[in-house]
Design a protein around this motif. Structure first.
Motif, short mmCIF file in Angstrom:
data_model
loop_
_atom_site.label_atom_id
_atom_site.label_comp_id
_atom_site.label_asym_id
_atom_site.label_seq_id
_atom_site.Cartn_x
_atom_site.Cartn_y
_atom_site.Cartn_z
N GLU A 1 0.84 -1.20 0.00
CA GLU A 1 0.00 0.00 0.00
C GLU A 1 0.87 1.26 0.00
N GLY A 2 1.95 1.22 0.77
CA GLY A 2 2.86 2.36 0.85
C GLY A 2 3.50 2.69 -0.49
N LYS A 3 3.91 1.64 -1.20
CA LYS A 3 4.52 1.85 -2.52
C LYS A 3 3.50 2.44 -3.49
N LYS A 4 2.26 1.99 -3.38
CA LYS A 4 1.19 2.52 -4.24
C LYS A 4 0.94 4.01 -3.94
N LEU A 5 0.93 4.35 -2.66
CA LEU A 5 0.74 5.74 -2.26
C LEU A 5 1.92 6.60 -2.72
N ALA A 6 3.14 6.08 -2.56
CA ALA A 6 4.33 6.81 -2.98
C ALA A 6 4.32 7.03 -4.49
N LYS A 7 3.89 6.03 -5.23
CA LYS A 7 3.81 6.17 -6.69
C LYS A 7 2.82 7.27 -7.06
N SER A 8 1.71 7.30 -6.35
CA SER A 8 0.71 8.34 -6.59
C SER A 8 1.29 9.73 -6.30
N LEU A 9 2.03 9.85 -5.21
CA LEU A 9 2.66 11.13 -4.86
C LEU A 9 3.70 11.54 -5.90
N LYS A 10 4.42 10.57 -6.44
CA LYS A 10 5.39 10.86 -7.50
C LYS A 10 4.68 11.34 -8.75
N ASN A 11 3.59 10.65 -9.12
CA ASN A 11 2.84 11.02 -10.33
C ASN A 11 2.21 12.40 -10.21
N GLU A 12 1.86 12.79 -8.99
CA GLU A 12 1.25 14.10 -8.76
C GLU A 12 2.28 15.21 -8.59
N GLY A 13 3.57 14.84 -8.59
CA GLY A 13 4.64 15.84 -8.53
C GLY A 13 5.06 16.28 -7.15
N TYR A 14 4.74 15.49 -6.12
CA TYR A 14 5.14 15.84 -4.76
C TYR A 14 6.51 15.28 -4.39
N ILE A 15 6.88 14.17 -5.02
CA ILE A 15 8.16 13.52 -4.75
C ILE A 15 8.85 13.25 -6.09
N SER A 16 10.15 13.49 -6.12
CA SER A 16 10.94 13.19 -7.31
C SER A 16 12.31 12.71 -6.86
N ASP A 17 12.78 11.63 -7.42
CA ASP A 17 14.10 11.08 -7.09
C ASP A 17 14.27 10.84 -5.58
N GLY A 18 13.19 10.41 -4.92
CA GLY A 18 13.27 10.10 -3.50
C GLY A 18 13.31 11.31 -2.59
N GLU A 19 13.07 12.49 -3.12
CA GLU A 19 13.09 13.72 -2.34
C GLU A 19 11.80 14.50 -2.60
N LEU A 20 11.47 15.40 -1.67
CA LEU A 20 10.32 16.27 -1.88
C LEU A 20 10.63 17.29 -2.97
N THR A 21 9.69 17.53 -3.83
CA THR A 21 9.80 18.61 -4.80
C THR A 21 9.41 19.90 -4.07
N PRO A 22 9.63 21.07 -4.67
CA PRO A 22 9.16 22.31 -4.02
C PRO A 22 7.65 22.26 -3.70
#
Length: 74
Positions: A38-59
């Motif tokens: 579930e965590g990986k699915k949530l993280a993928k969603s956050l990456k797709n929405e532009g909140y996380i990139s390369d394991g770090e928070l985006t602005p």
């Protein structure tokens, strides 16, 4: 945004030196917030929405994480 996604962003904001996204997910899994799958699915969603990139928070992710921090302090 779900509470679990908010917690992931907040954990990314507060992470220790050398910790990565996988470490954060493992910590949250150990605290029974969600399973690793579930965590990986949530993280993928956050990456797709532009909140996380390369394991770090985006602005964008940083701003939302700061808002979440204030929300959880109330």
């Amino acid at each position: 945004m779900s509470t679990e996604e908010k917690v992931i962003l907040l954990a990314m904001l507060k992470k220790e030196e050398g910790e990565g996204l996988r470490d954060i997910l493992a910590i949250l899994e150990n605290n029974r917030l969600f399973t690793m799958k579930e965590g990986k699915k949530l993280a993928k969603s956050l990456k797709n929405e532009g909140y996380i990139s390369d394991g770090e928070l985006t602005p964008k992710g940083f701003l939302v994480a700061k808002q979440v921090e204030m929300e959880f302090k109330l």
